[in-house]
Design an enzyme around this catalytic site. Structure first.
Site, PDB file in Angstrom:
ATOM      1  N   THR A  36      -8.862   3.339   6.823  1.00  0.00           N
ATOM      2  CA  THR A  36      -8.286   2.110   7.377  1.00  0.00           C
ATOM      3  C   THR A  36      -6.787   2.254   7.638  1.00  0.00           C
ATOM      4  OG1 THR A  36      -8.117   1.300   5.097  1.00  0.00           O
ATOM      5  CG2 THR A  36      -9.995   0.541   6.398  1.00  0.00           C
ATOM      6  N   ASP A  65       0.822  -1.211   0.000  1.00  0.00           N
ATOM      7  CA  ASP A  65       0.000   0.000   0.000  1.00  0.00           C
ATOM      8  C   ASP A  65       0.857   1.263   0.000  1.00  0.00           C
ATOM      9  OD1 ASP A  65      -2.204  -1.589  -0.024  1.00  0.00           O
ATOM     10  OD2 ASP A  65      -2.919  -1.071   1.981  1.00  0.00           O
ATOM     11  N   TYR A  85      -3.993   5.493   9.272  1.00  0.00           N
ATOM     12  CA  TYR A  85      -3.691   6.143  10.553  1.00  0.00           C
ATOM     13  C   TYR A  85      -4.954   6.462  11.342  1.00  0.00           C
ATOM     14  CZ  TYR A  85      -0.949   9.323  13.589  1.00  0.00           C
ATOM     15  OH  TYR A  85      -0.323   9.935  14.640  1.00  0.00           O
TER      16      TYR A  85
END
EC number: 2.7.1.23
Length: 285
Positions: free
Chosen positions: A178, A66, A180
């Site tokens: 989804t 990611d 920090y």
């Protein structure tokens, strides 16, 4: 069609995958270019500066996780991005290594679908002028090295929302909910929701909670403190040090990110596997 390839150079499996991908593309007479850092690490040519890839390439392939895809998204604006996850299952990088060639073929054949993701735009003053910073996940202001607890003044469309005494403030998209924001106690928001979430970091009042707002709102943030500098992060990268009283404006960006969809994946399944929702029930059944 020409592909831009961005590699997580800190992962050996990503470097190996880059060799496999470029060999596969070469066998089919397909054009590609790596960013200069990836090119130097892998020894694969041609390569060029990240800023140039969008001008000459039709689609991007991110090899990593990611984080690599987030980095790629800042340069891929409007172009399709294929996210290949070489590690654990990711929320953004939708394809596994085994699915890579099939995903590329879908883009070549025009049979792919797109997940359109909204971005945030932070308007800040830098070097005497206005600058517009974008973030796919979140814009974050933290107290940094400031020894006390600052107050973060938040306004929505010029109306005062609140003054938060906290260690920081996170403004997250549904995509970034989804990341920090989740670790700071924010809610999970489905990707296509037209909302942002404001999540305080370690607030110093028990009644302070994250708030979900419409993404057509303009958010004004300033820090009230006696001296100090406060890091402004966009997708995890420090973009500027804010001074007390300095205001930034955060709104929905006109630039969107086009992620190639993995038709074999289901969002609820990802939540269960990534966040282990219902894990005890499944293991006991």
């Amino acid at each position: 069609m020409k592909f831009a390839i961005v590699v997580n150079i800190n992962r050996e499996d990503a470097l190996e995958l880059a060799q496999e991908l470029t060999s596969w593309l070469q066998e089919r007479g397909l054009s590609y270019a790596l960013d200069s850092v990836s090119g130097e690490k892998t020894g694969i040519e041609p390569s060029m500066a990240m800023e140039e890839l969008n001008k000459v390439c039709d689609a991007f392939i991110s090899l990593g996780g990611d984080g690599t895809l987030l980095f790629t998204s800042h340069y891929s604006v409007t172009k399709p991005v294929i996210g290949i996850n070489v590690g654990h299952l990711g929320f953004l990088a939708e394809f596994s290594k085994a699915e890579m060639f099939e995903a590329v073929e879908q883009v070549l054949n025009g049979t792919y679908s797109i997940h359109v993701r909204s971005q945030l735009e932070a308007e800040v003053t830098m070097n005497g002028g206005l600058k517009y910073l974008t973030a796919l996940n979140d814009v974050v202001i933290e107290k940094g090295a400031y020894p006390r607890i600052p107050t973060f003044i938040i306004k929505l469309d010029d109306e005062l929302l609140s003054a938060y005494r906290a260690d920081g403030i996170i403004i997250a998209t549904s995509t970034g909910s989804t990341a920090y924001s989740l670790s700071a106690g924010g809610p999970v928001i489905a990707p296509k929701s037209n909302v942002f979430v404001i999540t305080p970091i370690c607030p110093h009042m028990l009644t302070v909670r994250p708030i979900v707002i419409s993404d057509d709102k303009t958010i004004q943030i300033s820090v009230e403190a006696h001296g100090g500098e406060f890091p402004l992060n966009c997708d995890g990268h420090v973009s500027k040090m804010l001074l007390p009283g300095e205001t930034i404006i955060v709104r929905k960006s006109e630039q969107i990110i086009n992620l190639v969809e993995n038709k074999n994946r289901r969002y609820c399944e990802i939540l269960r596997s990534k966040l282990l929702w219902g894990h005890e029930h499944q293991s006991g059944s």
